[in-house]
Scaffold this active site. Structure first.
Site, PDB file in Angstrom:
ATOM      1  N   CYS A 228       0.840  -1.206   0.000  1.00  0.00           N
ATOM      2  CA  CYS A 228       0.000   0.000   0.000  1.00  0.00           C
ATOM      3  C   CYS A 228       0.871   1.250   0.000  1.00  0.00           C
ATOM      4  CB  CYS A 228      -0.887   0.016   1.230  1.00  0.00           C
ATOM      5  SG  CYS A 228      -1.702   1.607   1.448  1.00  0.00           S
ATOM      6  N   ILE A 229       0.600   2.125  -0.939  1.00  0.00           N
ATOM      7  CA  ILE A 229       1.451   3.312  -1.081  1.00  0.00           C
ATOM      8  C   ILE A 229       1.342   4.258   0.112  1.00  0.00           C
ATOM      9  CG2 ILE A 229      -0.248   4.607  -2.474  1.00  0.00           C
ATOM     10  CD1 ILE A 229       2.303   5.648  -4.047  1.00  0.00           C
TER      11      ILE A 229
END
Lengths: 130, 102, 134
Positions: free
Chosen positions: A78-79
């Site tokens: 997840c960024i």
């Protein structure tokens, strides 16, 4: 059966990172499809290439990376969670003006939508966390 | 539409396991992994709660996690089934959905 | 794409760990996927929507107002467990009045919070397709 697996804890700190890896291996061995593994919260730390555990310990990040290569897995970090914790791929590091990247081969960085989409596409969503 | 509840917390440390038992419905299955495996042992302050749940739910423990914590299978509450990771995968496939009580 | 019932299970207090905040971030993204989204507040999760949160003394951002924005994303099923409140000496009055506007009812303001018993919560959980736990 098609699975999306969510990993919410970092390696070594919490067994859930190991449990997720064992689960994915067992599911693949049974002929199931792992549609996506999504790493969130401290789970993003499973994707660093800079971990150097003691020689007699497992190297979880490398094991994920090898498994991804062998089975063409989609391992997504997840960024938003990665940015908080200093996990960067080359593109993101450049965009942020940082001097290094640290993602191990086999992982990619993307948005939370990948988790939702994975759960929509998959027959089962399994969460490993603390 | 049966659900597999996955618990990974010791019932002696946190309330996740208790909460799981309070929310599982008849016909559901409960799998103890990681620290939750110690909940399988009989004669503890938690054993009666788990036995009560077992009247209408199936309870499983991941054998590797039980062994890792030094608890032999002969100390388990009667009726708990031991599974390996392959069995864990089967439980997720056999139930319609899973919830992790993290 | 098929529509699934997504349940976000919140059982932890905010601020002590990042789970509440990052759960909310997933919920906000989920809104774009036009799925059936519900949130459950069980055990210490009820503290996430307590009113009067003030983080001035801890140096962390107060994100509680974001729960009030969920209605704008058509997320209006916030199930709160009655027993979890009672065990903590709380009532519904201790929670933020989280509302949504009903487009089909002349934009009438309606409460998003649904207080349910533990037995009802068990049935709500059983009725979902995907459970994200935080």
């Amino acid at each position: 059966m098609k699975y999306t697996v969510m990993v919410n804890e970092g390696p070594y700190q919490h067994q859930s990172a190991d449990s997720a890896l064992q689960f994915v291996r067992a599911a693949l061995a049974k002929g199931h499809e792992i549609f996506r593994v999504f790493f969130y919260h401290d789970g993003v730390n499973n994707g660093t290439r800079l971990a150097v555990p003691p020689k007699d310990d497992r190297l979880l990040q490398q094991e994920w990376s090898d498994l991804a290569k062998e089975h063409d897995l989609d391992l997504v970090i997840c960024i938003a969670a990665a940015q908080r914790r200093g996990l960067m791929d080359a593109d993101e590091a450049k965009r942020q003006g940082l001097d290094a990247d640290n993602i191990i081969e086999g992982f990619r960085i993307s948005g939370l939508g990948q988790l939702i989409e994975g759960s929509i596409q998959s027959d089962r969503t399994i969460v490993f966390g603390d | 539409m049966a659900m597999l509840h996955i618990v990974n917390k010791s019932p002696f440390e946190r309330n996740a396991f208790k909460s799981c038992l309070d929310h599982a419905v008849a016909g559901d299955s409960i799998l103890m992994i990681e620290d939750a495996a110690v909940g399988a042992v009989d004669g503890t302050v938690f054993a009666d709660d788990l036995k009560a749940a077992m009247t209408d739910k199936s309870v499983y423990v991941l054998g590797g996690d039980l062994a890792a914590r030094g608890m032999s299978e002969d100390r388990m509450i009667d009726g708990i089934k031991v599974v390996d990771y392959a069995g864990f995968v089967d439980l997720t496939a056999d139930n319609d959905k899973t919830q992790s009580w993290v | 794409m098929a529509t699934k019932k997504f349940m976000y299970v919140n059982r932890k207090a905010p601020y002590g760990t990042v789970y509440a905040l990052e759960s909310l971030e997933v919920v906000l993204i989920a809104a774009a996927f036009e799925q059936d989204v519900s949130l459950a507040f069980i055990d210490d999760g009820v503290y996430q929507i307590a009113k009067g949160q003030n983080t001035d003394g801890i140096g962390m951002k107060n994100f509680s107002a974001t729960y009030n924005a969920l209605g704008d994303y058509e997320i209006n099923k916030l199930y709160v467990e009655k027993e979890s409140l009672e065990e903590r000496g709380l009532t519904e009055d201790d929670l933020m009045p989280i509302m949504w506007e009903d487009e089909d009812d002349d934009w009438a303001e309606k409460p998003s919070i649904r207080i349910v018993s533990r037995a009802e919560m068990a049935n709500v959980l059983a009725d979902q397709d995907v459970h994200y736990s935080f």
